[in-house]
Design a protein around this motif. Sequence first.
Motif, short mmCIF file in Angstrom:
data_model
loop_
_atom_site.label_atom_id
_atom_site.label_comp_id
_atom_site.label_asym_id
_atom_site.label_seq_id
_atom_site.Cartn_x
_atom_site.Cartn_y
_atom_site.Cartn_z
N MET A 154 1.07 36.02 36.38
CA MET A 154 1.62 34.70 36.09
C MET A 154 2.44 34.79 34.80
SD MET A 154 0.71 32.60 38.37
CE MET A 154 -0.24 32.92 39.84
N ALA A 155 3.61 34.16 34.80
CA ALA A 155 4.49 34.28 33.64
C ALA A 155 3.84 33.74 32.37
CB ALA A 155 5.80 33.56 33.91
N GLY A 156 2.92 32.76 32.52
CA GLY A 156 2.26 32.19 31.35
C GLY A 156 1.36 33.16 30.63
N THR A 157 0.96 34.26 31.31
CA THR A 157 0.06 35.22 30.67
C THR A 157 0.82 36.32 29.94
OG1 THR A 157 -0.05 36.61 32.64
CG2 THR A 157 -1.67 34.85 32.48
N LEU A 158 2.16 36.27 29.96
CA LEU A 158 2.93 37.30 29.27
C LEU A 158 2.97 37.00 27.77
CD1 LEU A 158 6.09 37.57 31.58
CD2 LEU A 158 4.01 38.93 31.68
N ALA B 291 18.43 43.65 45.46
CA ALA B 291 19.12 44.63 44.62
C ALA B 291 19.14 44.16 43.16
CB ALA B 291 20.55 44.83 45.12
N ASP B 292 19.33 42.86 42.96
CA ASP B 292 19.40 42.37 41.59
C ASP B 292 18.03 42.30 40.93
OD1 ASP B 292 22.22 41.75 40.94
OD2 ASP B 292 22.05 40.67 42.84
N ILE B 293 17.00 42.06 41.74
CA ILE B 293 15.65 42.10 41.17
C ILE B 293 15.38 43.51 40.67
CG2 ILE B 293 13.20 41.97 41.74
CD1 ILE B 293 13.90 39.64 43.62
N GLY C 26 16.04 37.85 32.07
CA GLY C 26 16.13 38.41 33.43
C GLY C 26 16.37 37.32 34.45
N ARG C 27 15.67 36.21 34.28
CA ARG C 27 15.81 35.09 35.20
C ARG C 27 17.25 34.56 35.18
NH1 ARG C 27 12.33 29.88 33.71
NH2 ARG C 27 13.88 29.86 32.07
N ALA C 28 17.82 34.48 33.96
CA ALA C 28 19.20 34.01 33.85
C ALA C 28 20.16 35.00 34.51
CB ALA C 28 19.56 33.82 32.38
N LEU C 29 19.86 36.31 34.38
CA LEU C 29 20.76 37.32 34.97
C LEU C 29 20.76 37.24 36.49
CD1 LEU C 29 20.00 40.47 32.81
CD2 LEU C 29 22.14 39.19 32.90
N MET C 30 19.67 36.72 37.06
CA MET C 30 19.55 36.67 38.52
C MET C 30 20.61 35.79 39.18
SD MET C 30 17.33 38.68 39.69
CE MET C 30 17.29 38.06 41.36
N GLU D 37 8.44 35.50 41.14
CA GLU D 37 8.88 34.16 41.57
C GLU D 37 9.84 33.55 40.55
OE1 GLU D 37 5.43 32.17 44.29
OE2 GLU D 37 4.96 32.43 42.18
N ASN D 38 9.56 33.78 39.28
CA ASN D 38 10.46 33.32 38.23
C ASN D 38 11.86 33.89 38.43
OD1 ASN D 38 9.66 31.75 35.57
ND2 ASN D 38 7.81 32.70 36.35
N LEU D 39 11.90 35.19 38.72
CA LEU D 39 13.21 35.83 38.93
C LEU D 39 13.90 35.24 40.15
CD1 LEU D 39 12.41 39.58 38.14
CD2 LEU D 39 13.56 37.91 36.70
N LYS D 40 13.11 34.98 41.21
CA LYS D 40 13.72 34.44 42.43
C LYS D 40 14.28 33.04 42.19
CE LYS D 40 11.33 37.05 46.00
NZ LYS D 40 10.19 37.03 46.93
#
Lengths: 373, 241
Positions: free
Chosen positions: B134-138, B115-117, B149-153, B100-103
């Motif tokens: 969940m991104a908070g657990t990374l 394709a970008d994901i 990655g999110r910025a690259l999306m 979801e973060n990437l989206k």
Amino acid sequence: MSKIRKSIYTAILAVIIIALMFFLEANKFRFGMAYTVIQKGLILSVVAVSMNLVTGFTGLFSLGQAGFMAIGAYVTAIFLIPADGMAEVYYISGVNPSIMSFKYWLESGPAWVQSMYPILALILGGLVAAVFAAIIGFPVLRLKSDYLAIATLGFSEIVRAIISSPQLDTITNGSYGLKKIPGFDSLFETFAIMAVCVLLMVLLLRSTYGRAFRAIREDEVAAEAMGINLSRHKQMSFIIGSFFSAVSGGMLAMFMRSIDSKTFSVSLTYDILLIVVIGGIGSVTGSVIASLLVTASKEWWLRFFDAPLYIGNFQVPLFRTGFRMVIFSVILLLVVLFYQRGIMGKNEFSWDRLSLRVRKLLGGRKRGAKNAR
Amino acid sequence: MAKNNLLRLENLCVSYGGIRAVKGINLTVPEGEIVTLIGANGAGKSTILRTIAGLVKPESGKIYFKDNDITCKAPNLIVEQGITLVPEGRRVFPDLTVLENLKIGGYLRKDNLDADIEWVYTLFPRLKERSWQMAGTLSGGEQQMLAVGRALMSKPKLIMMDEPSLGLAPIIVQDIMNIIKTVNKEGVTILLVEQNANLALKIAHYGYVCETGHISTEGSGAALLEDEAVKAAYLGKARKK
């Protein structure tokens, strides 16, 4: 769990719900309490989900629900009260002539259109509230957290004060309130409207907009840096939330058949906030389950605390009218202290989660039994 | 230089609550390069990035992106132009899944993201493993990967990174620097703000040294590493914050 199995379970659940509604509909006098409580619970679940949309998913702490509900309720009520009953409702100051001519115009429509009037009234109420939300949202949504809550709370009280003001006597009947509002034909009608409203909000939350709302809740700066237009999305969430709050208010007016401005005081907003917190902030199914549970316990299951209780000849001193609300507040306090995530937390209902829970419960018991041996 | 300038700042001044944080900065970022902006705490580096991203409005001066004036444009319009900020302290959305973060990163795009994901997942296989987490657990490093990655999306032409090494273990910092180099090789221009001057200058083609709102020195990465003044001021004490 396989997909087929899940859909079978879902079908069974749906059949049970429909069968239960048929049963209650057929025996509505014998099970009057259950009937009433379920109906009110369904109505409150619409506003609870809408509050969750604004507060739980977008992170805007808004306490204006009662105000929007009042707008929806009054619009719906004025729309639906039969024209020949108007004079009796507005017996003190009379009816505004333009409203009266509007009502005669309404009642001259064809019969099939007239049968749609309850739905149209609810939608109209929602739209009026949405317009108000758009107007106040513009300045108010710049505020953050507590300040936003105070501002929306103030708005809600202003709406209430205006509705009961003598200047609006011929429109809202001032402080005398409105009565003779036609109610729902059946439990199915209530359920269908509630289901459509909740479904629409769920679809919104699952769309990319819903994801953007949650991103705003999590981190405004990062969301903005990702190109999400903060003010536009906040405004959108607030307007849609207000629309559904007003629909729920209209449904409440149809359910109660008579309303006055005191119905929509701040305590109504708190009741809804309570439902949202108990259900889980950020969970739609949680809000629906909690509105049924909270309504049931408030109006029904905890009733016995209000009746005097005798043990032998001794009357237990605390059991008297109003004590149930004390117990209720204590429960709320306990939830906030020890069970902050509420019934569902941020999760939605899923069969996988349920089966995991059940298995854990059963597994735990088996282990317990072994230890006992 | 034969290369086109992707980003150009002209005499940029920014004030923050009455205090002038950026006092007339001139800076250019050529297409396809890694440009770094180093300097001590409070030198105004982050403010410059936030101003370019549209989160802060400048007092005077101009920002040009591909020769278009983007000064004072709204953040969403700037992202649409092809500039994305990786904010300081990563700032992933903790209660959203990695996917979801990437989206959200590709929020403004109307075309298909799949394709970008996949592309981001090939760059960072670790994220693919944790797609539903969940991104908070990374861990901190993984969150930084996710932030990049999110910025690259958003398919940016220019990524601005604000202190990507902040709060990460030295070994992870090295990973992040390698990631920056990889992303740059994929054709994305990078403007990197760092306190860890030593590392930043090693991977950068060109560097600017920022001192209390001014650019005090500039030069190629290698030249700045050898510069006596820079050495004394930043490299010797690079570890000390």
